[in-house]
Design a protein around this motif. Structure first.
Motif, short mmCIF file in Angstrom:
data_model
loop_
_atom_site.label_atom_id
_atom_site.label_comp_id
_atom_site.label_asym_id
_atom_site.label_seq_id
_atom_site.Cartn_x
_atom_site.Cartn_y
_atom_site.Cartn_z
N VAL A 568 0.85 -1.09 0.00
CA VAL A 568 0.01 -0.01 -0.01
C VAL A 568 0.87 1.21 0.02
O VAL A 568 2.12 1.09 0.28
N GLN A 569 0.10 2.35 -0.14
CA GLN A 569 0.93 3.59 -0.07
C GLN A 569 0.57 4.31 1.04
O GLN A 569 -0.40 4.30 1.58
N GLN A 570 1.41 5.30 1.51
CA GLN A 570 0.94 6.39 2.38
C GLN A 570 -0.16 7.00 2.09
O GLN A 570 -0.20 7.75 1.10
N GLY A 571 -1.25 7.22 3.10
CA GLY A 571 -2.52 7.95 2.56
C GLY A 571 -3.47 7.10 2.18
O GLY A 571 -4.63 7.21 1.94
N ALA A 572 -3.14 5.78 1.86
CA ALA A 572 -4.31 4.83 1.27
C ALA A 572 -5.38 4.56 2.39
O ALA A 572 -5.13 4.61 3.60
N THR A 573 -6.47 4.36 2.06
CA THR A 573 -7.64 4.01 2.83
C THR A 573 -7.61 2.52 2.66
O THR A 573 -7.88 1.93 1.67
N VAL A 574 -7.58 1.96 4.07
CA VAL A 574 -7.59 0.43 3.93
C VAL A 574 -8.78 -0.57 4.54
O VAL A 574 -9.26 0.42 5.63
N LYS A 575 -9.14 -1.47 4.31
CA LYS A 575 -10.09 -2.43 5.01
C LYS A 575 -9.42 -3.40 5.89
O LYS A 575 -8.19 -3.82 5.64
N LYS A 576 -10.01 -3.76 6.84
CA LYS A 576 -9.38 -4.81 7.80
C LYS A 576 -9.18 -5.84 7.04
O LYS A 576 -10.04 -6.34 6.30
N GLY A 577 -8.04 -6.38 7.01
CA GLY A 577 -7.49 -7.53 6.35
C GLY A 577 -6.69 -7.46 5.13
O GLY A 577 -6.27 -8.24 4.48
N ASP A 578 -6.70 -6.17 4.74
CA ASP A 578 -5.81 -5.83 3.48
C ASP A 578 -4.56 -5.74 3.88
O ASP A 578 -3.98 -5.70 4.88
N VAL A 579 -3.83 -6.66 2.96
CA VAL A 579 -2.30 -6.87 3.05
C VAL A 579 -1.52 -5.56 2.94
O VAL A 579 -1.64 -4.64 2.05
N LEU A 580 -0.79 -5.19 4.03
CA LEU A 580 -0.09 -3.92 3.99
C LEU A 580 1.43 -4.22 3.65
O LEU A 580 2.01 -3.28 2.81
N VAL A 581 2.09 -5.01 4.35
CA VAL A 581 3.28 -5.50 3.88
C VAL A 581 3.58 -6.82 3.89
O VAL A 581 2.91 -7.53 4.66
N GLU A 582 4.86 -7.43 3.06
CA GLU A 582 4.97 -8.67 2.86
C GLU A 582 6.54 -8.71 3.18
O GLU A 582 7.26 -7.63 2.77
N PHE A 583 7.16 -9.77 3.91
CA PHE A 583 8.56 -9.70 4.30
C PHE A 583 8.95 -11.11 4.41
O PHE A 583 8.18 -12.05 4.56
N ASP A 584 10.36 -11.23 4.17
CA ASP A 584 11.16 -12.53 4.11
C ASP A 584 11.54 -12.83 5.60
O ASP A 584 12.51 -12.42 5.86
N ILE A 585 10.84 -13.70 6.30
CA ILE A 585 11.37 -14.30 7.43
C ILE A 585 12.81 -14.68 7.46
O ILE A 585 13.45 -14.27 8.44
N GLU A 586 12.88 -15.65 6.56
CA GLU A 586 14.36 -16.43 6.47
C GLU A 586 15.34 -15.37 6.12
O GLU A 586 16.49 -15.28 7.03
N GLY A 587 15.09 -14.30 5.40
CA GLY A 587 16.15 -13.67 4.85
C GLY A 587 16.53 -12.51 6.02
O GLY A 587 17.61 -12.36 6.41
N ILE A 588 15.31 -11.92 6.94
CA ILE A 588 15.64 -11.09 7.93
C ILE A 588 16.35 -11.79 9.13
O ILE A 588 17.39 -11.28 9.69
N THR A 589 16.01 -13.06 9.56
CA THR A 589 16.50 -13.78 10.47
C THR A 589 18.00 -14.31 10.31
O THR A 589 19.05 -14.00 11.13
N ASN A 590 18.15 -14.62 9.03
CA ASN A 590 19.78 -14.83 8.74
C ASN A 590 20.57 -13.73 8.78
O ASN A 590 21.89 -13.85 8.68
N GLU A 591 20.07 -12.54 8.47
CA GLU A 591 20.92 -11.28 8.61
C GLU A 591 21.02 -10.93 10.18
O GLU A 591 21.83 -9.92 10.54
N GLY A 592 20.62 -11.74 11.14
CA GLY A 592 20.80 -11.40 12.58
C GLY A 592 19.70 -10.48 13.24
O GLY A 592 20.25 -10.23 14.29
N TYR A 593 18.62 -10.40 12.41
CA TYR A 593 17.81 -9.56 13.33
C TYR A 593 16.52 -10.19 13.87
O TYR A 593 16.18 -11.11 13.38
#
Length: 641
Positions: A568-593
């Motif tokens: 989504v973009q900043q300023g967007a009107t969203v409904k409950k359940g709309d996907v906001l962000v997707e992220f790579d769990i494995e990639g982030i944890t492998n980076e040590g975060y």
């Protein structure tokens, strides 16, 4: 003095001074410093400042928490330190080529838009005075007024040289100097005098005679010159900015003050005149020719297309190319037929708002309508769009329909504009300098008809039940509001989060989740009020006024957007359940975060209580937090009893 200059100076002085700063970035609430010597930080003094929430060294950075005004403070801070805006650079990477072009055009034209409109109004009023017989073209008053109205357009590349240079983050005065060379008083006559040596693109719309050479290189200078042009100087500034940055890297500071502008001008002026200008001018002519062809083929089809797409383009910020083509036409032909097609749009927005004002019984809506109508009369339609028409999409559609009707009428009668002017006084721009007022009357009739169409459609189909975003604040609150889980995963108490900013409740009350899936959904209906460029943090204001921060992981801002995909973009009107962000769990944890993700109610102090779920695991849509308002404290207690 800048708004946060005192605070910026205080922070810089207490982290060891300007020379101790290697770099600085920011996230949703904190400034993040990389320092040469962390022992120089006076943390006790920093924390004592009432404008600073807390400060700490963490993750190899010194973090100063300043709250939700961080972006404005950061902007002043990097200006004070003379550093580059790392966040804007990250954001630029995410933008398409088209978006970058639109942004540059917007940044180049917006600063002078007010003066541009003023010059257009002066030209229109001058034409009106001549048409009424109040002035003769030989009068002294006419000569002075003509200069006032024409100076900006005559020397347009100089103005754009400065603004586009600033857009490309280079010396604005170098940009002005290059722009001035393009419209130097004698350059056109000197480079196009005598018999041509030869002719390029003979018998075509691009036909260009060559009269002179530059050390043997043919000078392709348009016979109309570069007066009033837009594209050539902007393209020139793009290449000039690259060259200037190259020089600054390789020329010693002790001589850079003189040598950088000297070499830049010495190289880039010939480059602009010999190559960039002609190429950009040819591209402009091709675009203009394409639109001219479509207009000659069917002005009605052209007006239908322009009328339908213009207002949606305003929302997307993509309307500037149309304005640019109109300005280019004005400089090349002395008139334009594109801007007339969008002339009625601001009036139809105003007509829709007027209809809403007449029909609604809600005082808050009426209060929004009044300033929106006033602004609309001067072609500032954002208040009308975002406050009244866009939230109820059929209203926005009615405005488009009305504007398209007006565009078609103007095209059928071939009404042209002879100056760039809009709003209530813009009709005078339809007066031909020779005194012909036919276009003026066509514009008035078209405007009235388009407004009537938009007004009646809105008035007839008005529905108070769907009255727009202005009624959000009036929704009747229940004893408690439910915030659903934006993640699927394991819940963690906020005090157990390994970041003092969250664990100590500095930002507000809430809960954390260790997600098992790489997806963030909207926990409620609302508006995305803040979306960090890296995608790791997002803030939503619910329909009943609850400010919610969702922070994916700890210190993940340092990944600079890697492993995150914004949906989504900043300023967007969203409904409950709309996907906001997707992220790579494995990639982030492998980076040590750490992926422990806090969900915070930023305005916790506005509520009687924030009650977190007791469940150890949650799924999407599960109840995560109950927010109990102070006004409903008694009702909540009764409900609990």
């Amino acid at each position: 003095m800048a708004k946060y200059s005192d605070l910026v100076s205080f922070i810089v002085n207490n982290i060891g001074g300007k020379d101790n700063v290697i770099s600085v970035s920011h996230c949703m609430t904190r400034l993040r410093f990389k320092l040469k010597d962390y022992s120089l930080v006076d943390e006790k003094n920093i924390i004592s400042n009432s404008k600073i929430t807390t400060a700490q060294k963490a993750g190899g950075e010194y973090q100063v928490v300043v709250g939700t005004s961080v972006e404005s403070i950061y902007t002043e801070l990097i200006a004070s330190l003379g550093l580059k805006n790392e966040e804007s650079q990250t954001e630029e990477k995410d933008k398409s080529v088209l978006n970058k072009i639109i942004q540059i055009i917007t940044k180049s034209i917006t600063p002078i838009l007010g003066v541009l409109m003023a010059a257009g109004l002066i030209q229109g009023l001058l034409a009106l005075l001549v048409a009424c017989g109040a002035l003769e073209t030989t009068d002294g008053a006419y000569i002075i007024l003509s200069a006032m109205g024409s100076a900006l357009f005559t020397f347009f590349p100089i103005f754009l040289g400065y603004t586009s240079a600033k857009a490309f983050q280079m010396d604005g005065f170098v940009g002005m100097a290059i722009g001035a060379c393009l419209v130097f008083p004698t350059i056109l006559t000197s480079l196009t005098a005598g018999d041509p040596l030869f002719i390029l693109f003979a018998n075509s719309i691009l036909e260009t005679p060559v009269y002179k050479t530059f050390f043997g290189i043919p000078i392709i200078f348009p016979t109309t010159g570069y007066t009033s042009t837009v594209v050539p100087i902007i393209v020139s500034m793009y290449f000039t900015s690259k060259f200037e940055k190259f020089l600054k890297k390789h020329i010693p500071d002790i001589v850079a003050f003189t040598l950088v502008p000297f070499i830049t001008i010495a190289v880039c002026v010939p480059l602009t005149i010999l190559a960039i200008g002609p190429i950009a001018n040819i591209l402009s002519l091709l675009i203009t020719a394409a639109i001219t062809y479509l207009n000659n083929l069917s002005p009605i089809i052209t007006s239908l297309v322009v009328g339908i797409i213009y207002q949606p383009l305003v929302i997307l910020g993509l309307h500037w190319p149309l304005i640019t083509i109109g300005i280019t036409n004005m400089g090349a032909m002395g008139y334009d037929y594109i801007i007339p097609m969008i002339f009625t749009a601001s009036f139809t927005q105003t007509a829709v708002v007027l209809a809403v004002y007449c029909k609604t019984k809600d005082k808050k809506v009426k209060n929004i309508c009044i300033p929106a109508m006033i602004s609309g009369c001067f072609c500032i339609i954002e208040p009308a769009i975002y406050g009244v028409t866009l939230p109820v999409k059929k209203r926005f559609a009615f405005s488009i329909i009305g504007a398209t009707v007006g565009a078609v009428i103007i095209s059928i009668f071939s009404a042209r504009m002879y100056a760039v002017s809009v709003g209530v006084l813009g009709t005078v721009a339809f007066i031909n300098p020779n005194g012909d007022m036919g276009g003026f009357f066509v514009a008035i009739v078209a405007t009235i008809i388009s407004m009537v169409v938009a007004f009646l459609l809105t008035f007839i189909f008005f529905n108070e039940q769907n009255s727009g975003i202005s009624l959000i604040a009036d929704k009747k609150q229940s004893p408690h509001s439910i915030i659903a889980s934006p993640f699927k995963g394991k819940t963690i108490k906020l005090e157990n989060v390994e970041d003092a900013l969250f664990s100590k409740g500095v930002l507000g009350k809430g809960i954390a989740i260790l997600p098992s899936e790489g997806r963030v959904i909207a926990p409620c209906d609302g508006i995305v009020t803040s979306l960090f460029p890296t995608g790791h943090a997002i803030a939503i204001t619910s329909d009943d006024g609850c400010d919610i921060l969702i922070h994916v992981g700890i210190d993940t801002v340092r990944l600079n957007g890697k492993y995150f995909t914004k949906k989504v973009q900043q300023g967007a009107t969203v409904k409950k359940g709309d996907v906001l962000v997707e992220f790579d769990i494995e990639g982030i944890t492998n980076e040590g975060y750490s992926l422990v993700s806090p969900i915070i109610i930023l305005n916790s102090d506005n509520y009687f209580d924030i009650v977190e779920t007791m469940n150890e695991n949650v799924d999407y849509f599960d109840q995560l937090i109950r927010v109990i308002s102070k006004e409903n404290e008694v009702a909540y207690k009764l409900a609990e009893d």
